[in-house]
Design an enzyme around this catalytic site. Structure first.
Site, PDB file in Angstrom:
ATOM      1  N   ARG A 167       1.243  -1.157   0.403  1.00  8.31           N
ATOM      2  CA  ARG A 167      -0.253  -0.209   0.003  1.00  8.31           C
ATOM      3  C   ARG A 167       1.094   1.498   0.044  1.00  8.31           C
ATOM      4  NH1 ARG A 167      -2.117  -3.305  -1.914  1.00  8.31           N
ATOM      5  NH2 ARG A 167      -3.683  -4.563  -0.838  1.00  8.31           N
ATOM      6  N   SER A 215     -10.975  -0.503   3.523  1.00  6.50           N
ATOM      7  CA  SER A 215     -10.496  -0.966   5.131  1.00  6.50           C
ATOM      8  C   SER A 215      -9.621   0.257   5.392  1.00  6.50           C
ATOM      9  CB  SER A 215      -9.255  -1.975   4.616  1.00  6.50           C
ATOM     10  OG  SER A 215      -9.866  -2.799   4.088  1.00  6.50           O
ATOM     11  N   GLU A 286      -4.153   2.385   6.786  1.00  7.57           N
ATOM     12  CA  GLU A 286      -3.731   2.596   5.409  1.00  7.57           C
ATOM     13  C   GLU A 286      -3.901   3.564   4.273  1.00  7.57           C
ATOM     14  OE1 GLU A 286      -5.301  -1.178   3.488  1.00  7.57           O
ATOM     15  OE2 GLU A 286      -5.839  -0.289   1.230  1.00  7.57           O
TER      16      GLU A 286
HETATM   17  C1  LIG Z   1     -15.687   0.113  -1.018  1.00  4.87           C
HETATM   18  C2  LIG Z   1     -14.652   0.061  -0.923  1.00  4.87           C
HETATM   19  C3  LIG Z   1     -13.957  -1.277  -1.138  1.00  4.87           C
HETATM   20  C4  LIG Z   1     -12.244  -0.937  -1.474  1.00  4.87           C
HETATM   21  N1  LIG Z   1     -11.675  -1.935  -1.807  1.00  4.87           N
HETATM   22  C5  LIG Z   1      -9.901  -2.386  -1.819  1.00  4.87           C
HETATM   23  C6  LIG Z   1      -9.105  -3.223  -1.957  1.00  4.87           C
HETATM   24  O1  LIG Z   1      -9.768  -4.525  -2.293  1.00  4.87           O
HETATM   25  N2  LIG Z   1      -7.923  -2.641  -2.212  1.00  4.87           N
HETATM   26  C7  LIG Z   1      -7.408  -1.992  -1.677  1.00  4.87           C
HETATM   27  O2  LIG Z   1      -6.433  -1.614  -2.084  1.00  4.87           O
HETATM   28  N3  LIG Z   1      -8.269  -0.841  -2.068  1.00  4.87           N
HETATM   29  C8  LIG Z   1      -9.532  -0.499  -1.619  1.00  4.87           C
HETATM   30  N4  LIG Z   1      -9.947   0.205  -1.286  1.00  4.87           N
HETATM   31  C9  LIG Z   1      -9.696   1.826  -0.932  1.00  4.87           C
HETATM   32  C10 LIG Z   1      -9.110   2.676  -2.907  1.00  4.87           C
HETATM   33  O3  LIG Z   1     -10.558   1.642  -3.945  1.00  4.87           O
HETATM   34  C11 LIG Z   1      -7.914   2.631  -2.997  1.00  4.87           C
HETATM   35  O4  LIG Z   1      -7.110   2.886  -2.470  1.00  4.87           O
HETATM   36  C12 LIG Z   1      -8.128   3.124  -4.479  1.00  4.87           C
HETATM   37  O5  LIG Z   1      -6.747   2.542  -5.358  1.00  4.87           O
HETATM   38  C13 LIG Z   1      -8.384   4.924  -4.341  1.00  4.87           C
HETATM   39  O6  LIG Z   1      -7.909   5.347  -5.514  1.00  4.87           O
HETATM   40  P1  LIG Z   1      -8.256   6.986  -5.398  1.00  4.87           P
HETATM   41  O7  LIG Z   1      -8.456   7.415  -6.845  1.00  4.87           O
HETATM   42  O8  LIG Z   1      -9.744   7.115  -5.127  1.00  4.87           O
HETATM   43  O9  LIG Z   1      -7.708   8.003  -4.822  1.00  4.87           O
HETATM   44  P2  LIG Z   1      -7.845   8.916  -4.215  1.00  4.87           P
HETATM   45  O10 LIG Z   1      -8.895   8.704  -2.847  1.00  4.87           O
HETATM   46  O11 LIG Z   1      -8.556  10.015  -4.920  1.00  4.87           O
HETATM   47  O12 LIG Z   1      -6.638   9.280  -3.347  1.00  4.87           O
HETATM   48  C14 LIG Z   1      -5.705   8.465  -2.594  1.00  4.87           C
HETATM   49  C15 LIG Z   1      -4.262   9.224  -3.446  1.00  4.87           C
HETATM   50  O13 LIG Z   1      -3.818   9.452  -4.030  1.00  4.87           O
HETATM   51  C16 LIG Z   1      -2.893  10.312  -4.270  1.00  4.87           C
HETATM   52  N5  LIG Z   1      -3.224  10.400  -5.647  1.00  4.87           N
HETATM   53  C17 LIG Z   1      -4.420  10.168  -6.551  1.00  4.87           C
HETATM   54  N6  LIG Z   1      -4.085  10.517  -8.187  1.00  4.87           N
HETATM   55  C18 LIG Z   1      -3.131  10.952  -8.356  1.00  4.87           C
HETATM   56  C19 LIG Z   1      -2.484  10.856  -9.383  1.00  4.87           C
HETATM   57  N7  LIG Z   1      -2.509  11.070 -10.074  1.00  4.87           N
HETATM   58  N8  LIG Z   1      -0.679  11.712  -8.617  1.00  4.87           N
HETATM   59  C20 LIG Z   1      -0.068  11.671  -7.461  1.00  4.87           C
HETATM   60  N9  LIG Z   1      -1.069  11.033  -6.313  1.00  4.87           N
HETATM   61  C21 LIG Z   1      -2.074  11.283  -6.816  1.00  4.87           C
HETATM   62  C22 LIG Z   1      -4.433  11.025  -3.671  1.00  4.87           C
HETATM   63  O14 LIG Z   1      -3.461  12.388  -3.681  1.00  4.87           O
HETATM   64  C23 LIG Z   1      -4.074  10.515  -2.087  1.00  4.87           C
HETATM   65  O15 LIG Z   1      -3.476  11.066  -1.603  1.00  4.87           O
HETATM   66  C24 LIG Z   1     -11.433   0.076  -1.649  1.00  4.87           C
HETATM   67  C25 LIG Z   1     -11.849   1.138  -1.330  1.00  4.87           C
HETATM   68  C26 LIG Z   1     -13.591   1.244  -1.004  1.00  4.87           C
HETATM   69  C27 LIG Z   1     -14.510   2.317  -0.820  1.00  4.87           C
END
Ligand SMILES: Cc1cc2nc3c(=O)[nH]c(=O)nc-3n(C[C@H](O)[C@H](O)[C@H](O)COP(=O)(O)OP(=O)(O)OC[C@H]3O[C@@H](n4cnc5c(N)ncnc54)[C@H](O)[C@@H]3O)c2cc1C
Length: 292
Positions: A167, A215, A286
Site C-alpha cells: 500500500r 479498509s 491505510e
Molecule cells: C468499498 C471500497 C473497497 C475498497 N477495496 C480496496 C481493496 O480491495 N484494495 C485496495 O487496495 N483498496 C481498496 N479500497 C481503497 C481505494 O479503492 C484504493 O485505495 C484506490 O486505489 C484509491 O484510488 P482513488 O482514485 O480513489 O484515490 P484518492 O482517494 O483520490 O487519492 C488517494 C491518494 O492518492 C493521491 N493521488 C491520486 N491520484 C494521484 C495522481 N494522479 N498523482 C499523484 N497522487 C495522486 C491523492 O493525492 C491521495 O493522497 C477500497 C475502497 C472502497 C470505498
C-alpha cells in the site's frame, strides 16, 4: 489566480462524505491542463498553500471543515490497449475497474479481472499500490510518466524507482509527483498471494456499502488482519456519534450521511488505543488523513 475556483464545496470528493470546503479548486479535464499545474505550484509556494490531488476520493479522509489550500481534481481519462503486445497505457484519472471490465469485454484480456469492482482511479491505485485478492497494482507496472512538482519537469519512473511496497509507492513516500499516465505490461501473470475468490460476488454481497473508503488500517501482517483485531477489542459494529466500524467487515470505517470528521478521528484513535493495549500492536492507517 484566475483559473482557480474559490470556496468550493468538496464534500463529495471523499467517499466518507463529511462536509468540507476548499479555499481553491482546479479540475484537470484535458491533457494540456497538466501544464497549468506548474503555475499552480508556483502560486501555492508563494502563498504557502498545500496542494491535494484527488482521483476517485476513495482513500482519503478530510480532517477539516475548510481546506486552506488547493484541491486539484483529476478527470484525465483516456487510455489505449495494444492488444498485440499486451501493453496498457492510461492517463491517471481513469477508473481502474472500468478499464479492467472493458479489457475483458473487448479484448479478451482477463489478467485484471480482480480489479473489477476496485473503486478509484489508476492514479490512486498507483499512489497506494492498491491490491485485492492477490493482485497488486505493482505486479504488471511498467513505467510512470510524472510531473516533478519540485522542478516542474516531466520524468519517467521505472518500477524500481517507484519503490512499491504494501500500500505504498514513491509517490506516497515523497508527495512530490503528480502521476500523469502509466504503462502496464499485461502479458505476464505475476501474483504475490494467489487466492481463489469470486471478486465481483464478494464485493457485491460481502462488503459494506455506504460512506466509506474501504479498509481503514493496514493489516499488521499477511496472517493477521486489522479487522480481526478490531473485532477482538469489541469495536466491530461500534458507533461513536456519526462514525462506526461496519458490523459486516470490522476494518471498514463508515460515516453517516452528513457525518462529522471529528467522530471518525475519535473512533480511529479509540481503535488504535485498544489494539495497542490489548495486543501491543500499532495499527497503521491505510487511508490518508488530509489535514490543513
Ligand atoms: C468499498 C471500497 C473497497 C475498497 N477495496 C480496496 C481493496 O480491495 N484494495 C485496495 O487496495 N483498496 C481498496 N479500497 C481503497 C481505494 O479503492 C484504493 O485505495 C484506490 O486505489 C484509491 O484510488 P482513488 O482514485 O480513489 O484515490 P484518492 O482517494 O483520490 O487519492 C488517494 C491518494 O492518492 C493521491 N493521488 C491520486 N491520484 C494521484 C495522481 N494522479 N498523482 C499523484 N497522487 C495522486 C491523492 O493525492 C491521495 O493522497 C477500497 C475502497 C472502497 C470505498
Amino acid at each position: 489566480m484566475d483559473i482557480l475556483k474559490k470556496n468550493l464545496d468538496i464534500t463529495n470528493l471523499s467517499n466518507f462524505k463529511t462536509r468540507a470546503f476548499t479555499r481553491y479548486y482546479f479540475e484537470l479535464n484535458y491533457i494540456n491542463d497538466v501544464d497549468k499545474i506548474i503555475d499552480i505550484v508556483k502560486f501555492s509556494k508563494k502563498n504557502h498553500l498545500k496542494i491535494l490531488f484527488v482521483g476517485g476520493g476513495t482513500n482519503i479522509l478530510f480532517s477539516f471543515e475548510k481546506f486552506d489550500g488547493i484541491v486539484i481534481k483529476n478527470n484525465l481519462n483516456s487510455w489505449i490497449y495494444d492488444k498485440k503486445n499486451q501493453i496498457l497505457e492510461s492517463l491517471s484519472g481513469n477508473s481502474i475497474s472500468d478499464i479492467a471490465s472493458i479489457l475483458e469485454k473487448d479484448d479478451e484480456q482477463y489478467l485484471w479481472h480482480r480489479f473489477i469492482g476496485l473503486p478509484g482511479s489508476i492514479g490512486g491505485a498507483v499512489f497506494g499500490n492498491a491490491g485485492c485478492f492477490g493482485l497488486e497494482t505493482e505486479n504488471n507496472f511498467l513505467e510512470a510518466k510524472v510531473l516533478n512538482l519540485d522542478n516542474g519537469k516531466i520524468e519517467y519512473l521505472s518500477k524500481k524507482q517507484m519503490n512499491f511496497s504494501y500500500r505504498s509507492s514513491i509517490l506516497k513516500e515523497t508527495g512530490k509527483y503528480f502521476l500523469i499516465s502509466v504503462k502496464f505490461d499485461l502479458s505476464k501473470k505475476i501474483e504475490k498471494y494467489p487466492q481463489k475468490v469470486d471478486n465481483i460476488f464478494f464485493r457485491e454481497n460481502k462488503q459494506p456499502k455506504g460512506n466509506t473508503c474501504g479498509s481503514f488500517f493496514k493489516n499488521p501482517s499477511k496472517d493477521l488482519s486489522a479487522g480481526y483485531l478490531i473485532e477482538q477489542v469489541g469495536l466491530k459494529g461500534f458507533k461513536l456519534g456519526s462514525a462506526y466500524f461496519s458490523d459486516i467487515h470490522a476494518n471498514f470505517l463508515m460515516s453517516d450521511d452528513g457525518g462529522n470528521y471529528k467522530d471518525l478521528l475519535e473512533l480511529i484513535s479509540l481503535a488504535k488505543t485498544k489494539v495497542k493495549k490489548n495486543h501491543n500492536i500499532d495499527l497503521i492507517n491505510e487511508i490518508r488523513i488530509i489535514t490543513n
